[in-house]
Enzyme design. Structure first.
Site, PDB file in Angstrom:
ATOM      1  N   SER A 259     -31.883  38.155 -51.636  1.00  0.00           N
ATOM      2  CA  SER A 259     -31.918  38.740 -52.868  1.00  0.00           C
ATOM      3  C   SER A 259     -31.671  40.281 -52.868  1.00  0.00           C
ATOM      4  O   SER A 259     -31.581  40.855 -54.253  1.00  0.00           O
ATOM      5  CB  SER A 259     -33.233  38.428 -53.519  1.00  0.00           C
ATOM      6  OG  SER A 259     -34.339  39.003 -53.252  1.00  0.00           O
ATOM      7  N   LYS A 304     -40.651  41.102 -59.692  1.00  0.00           N
ATOM      8  CA  LYS A 304     -39.840  42.011 -59.416  1.00  0.00           C
ATOM      9  C   LYS A 304     -39.410  43.015 -60.561  1.00  0.00           C
ATOM     10  O   LYS A 304     -39.566  44.196 -60.341  1.00  0.00           O
ATOM     11  CB  LYS A 304     -38.448  41.276 -59.112  1.00  0.00           C
ATOM     12  CG  LYS A 304     -38.348  40.778 -57.798  1.00  0.00           C
ATOM     13  CD  LYS A 304     -37.249  40.234 -57.291  1.00  0.00           C
ATOM     14  CE  LYS A 304     -37.338  39.567 -55.943  1.00  0.00           C
ATOM     15  NZ  LYS A 304     -36.136  38.779 -55.506  1.00  0.00           N
TER      16      LYS A 304
END
Length: 368
Positions: A259, A304
């Site tokens: 990611s 996140k």
């Protein structure tokens, strides 16, 4: 006057009797202490994901620059480009405790799920670590290829067939180890050329795929299939080997998974261009990156977002395919921009640094 009493002549000591209430209180306190101790150590069948650390890809970690480039001129940057992560417990070898699960349920930035939803029962922690590391290495290569292509470099590639998609016309025609050299008579020296040539093909059309096999050149007529977006696809898995025109090394050993690809690619672009794109702004983000520059979805977007804001970011670049998870979960003081490609991300980074980000697309509108 003398005291003639015997100093040892005192009444015998009688200990104070403990009341039943005091005894019950002591037992209760002891039981509570034992229960708390068990909460700290007893495992639970849940996985807990929380905001993890962030890393500035333009900076250093343990004294080593995260991105090192040789073979091309690089430039200093004043902004920060933060990759974001998720910290998790509950995997093999790292069980969540009852207390940890309770804390996760109470935290607005954590998520608690049954372990079996995330980890197959027959997978070891070593296998998970190896898979995450392999995905990280692949994401770094993809980011490097995509960034150099975005900057105008040609990145030659040997396009080796790793297999055919079952049920497609390519199955039974291509073989593992074939090297694709042309499509409809047009050479494909790199991966992007193959994608561009396929964009000109209508799904269902027959193409001529030219491959080299055991030293011989073979033309294969293949009826194309349809991709999810309606475009044409050959129906083969490709394992490309790239001939990089610039040496890019990414040093990060304590984070795995794919990611961080988008932020790596942006970091390479920022370092290799004289413009100070971020220009002092703290920008975080996430998203997988393929060699064509497409940004893909990731897991843990809410964690996140929280980790980015906690570490000082004021802007966040989020994959468009994760937008449904973003809405309603953006921390105060954090502005989220929707991106689908590396070019989108680059333009967003430049606009944010220039203070002209007001018209950038968000997850709730096409522009905002």
């Amino acid at each position: 006057m003398l005291d003639e009493s015997d100093p040892f002549d005192v009444p015998p000591y009688e200990p104070e009797r403990v009341s039943p209430r005091s005894l019950m209180l002591s037992v209760g306190m002891l039981g509570t202490a034992v229960l708390l101790a068990l909460l700290v150590v007893l495992p639970t069948p849940y996985a807990v994901n929380s905001p993890g650390p962030t890393r500035d890809v333009l900076g250093e970690h343990d004294g080593t620059p995260l991105i090192q480039i040789s073979g091309a001129k690089t430039y200093d940057s004043t902004g920060e480009l933060r990759l974001t992560t998720v910290s998790g417990t509950g995997g093999p070898g790292f069980p969540s405790t009852i207390l940890g699960a309770l804390q996760g349920w109470l935290s607005p930035t954590s998520v608690v799920r049954p372990v079996e939803e995330l980890y197959p029962p027959d997978v070891s922690q070593e296998q998970i670590d190896e898979s995450n590391q392999a995905e990280m290495v692949s994401s770094q290569e993809n980011a490097s290829v995509a960034a150099l292509t975005e900057l105008g470099y040609d990145v030659p590639a040997t396009l080796v067939v790793a297999g055919a998609v079952e049920g497609t016309d390519a199955a039974g025609k291509v073989e593992e180890g074939d090297v694709i050299v042309a499509l409809n008579g047009t050479p494909v020296p790199d991966y992007q050329s193959l994608i561009d040539d396929l964009d000109a093909v209508t799904a269902g059309d027959t193409i001529t795929l030219t491959v080299t096999r055991h030293g011989q050149t073979i033309d294969l007529p293949i009826v194309t299939g349809t991709k999810d977006d309606g475009g044409a696809q050959i129906g083969v898995y490709i394992d490309p080997t790239f001939d990089m025109p610039v040496d890019v090394k990414i040093s990060i050993d304590d984070i795995g998974g794919p990611s961080a690809g988008t932020m790596f690619a942006l970091g390479i672009i920022d370092k290799m261009t004289p413009e100070d794109e971020a220009d002092g702004v703290d920008i975080a983000g996430t998203g997988t990156m393929d060699v064509t520059g497409d940004v893909g979805p990731i897991g843990g977007i809410r964690q996140k977002l929280a980790g980015a804001r906690r570490d000082g970011a004021t802007w966040f670049l989020a994959p468009a395919s994760n937008c449904d998870e973003v809405v309603g979960h953006v921390p105060d003081g954090l502005h989220v921009v929707k991106i689908s490609t590396l070019h989108d991300a680059r333009e967003a980074m430049t606009a944010i640094g220039a203070g002209t980000a007001g018209s950038l697309p968000t997850c709730t509108s096409s522009a905002g």
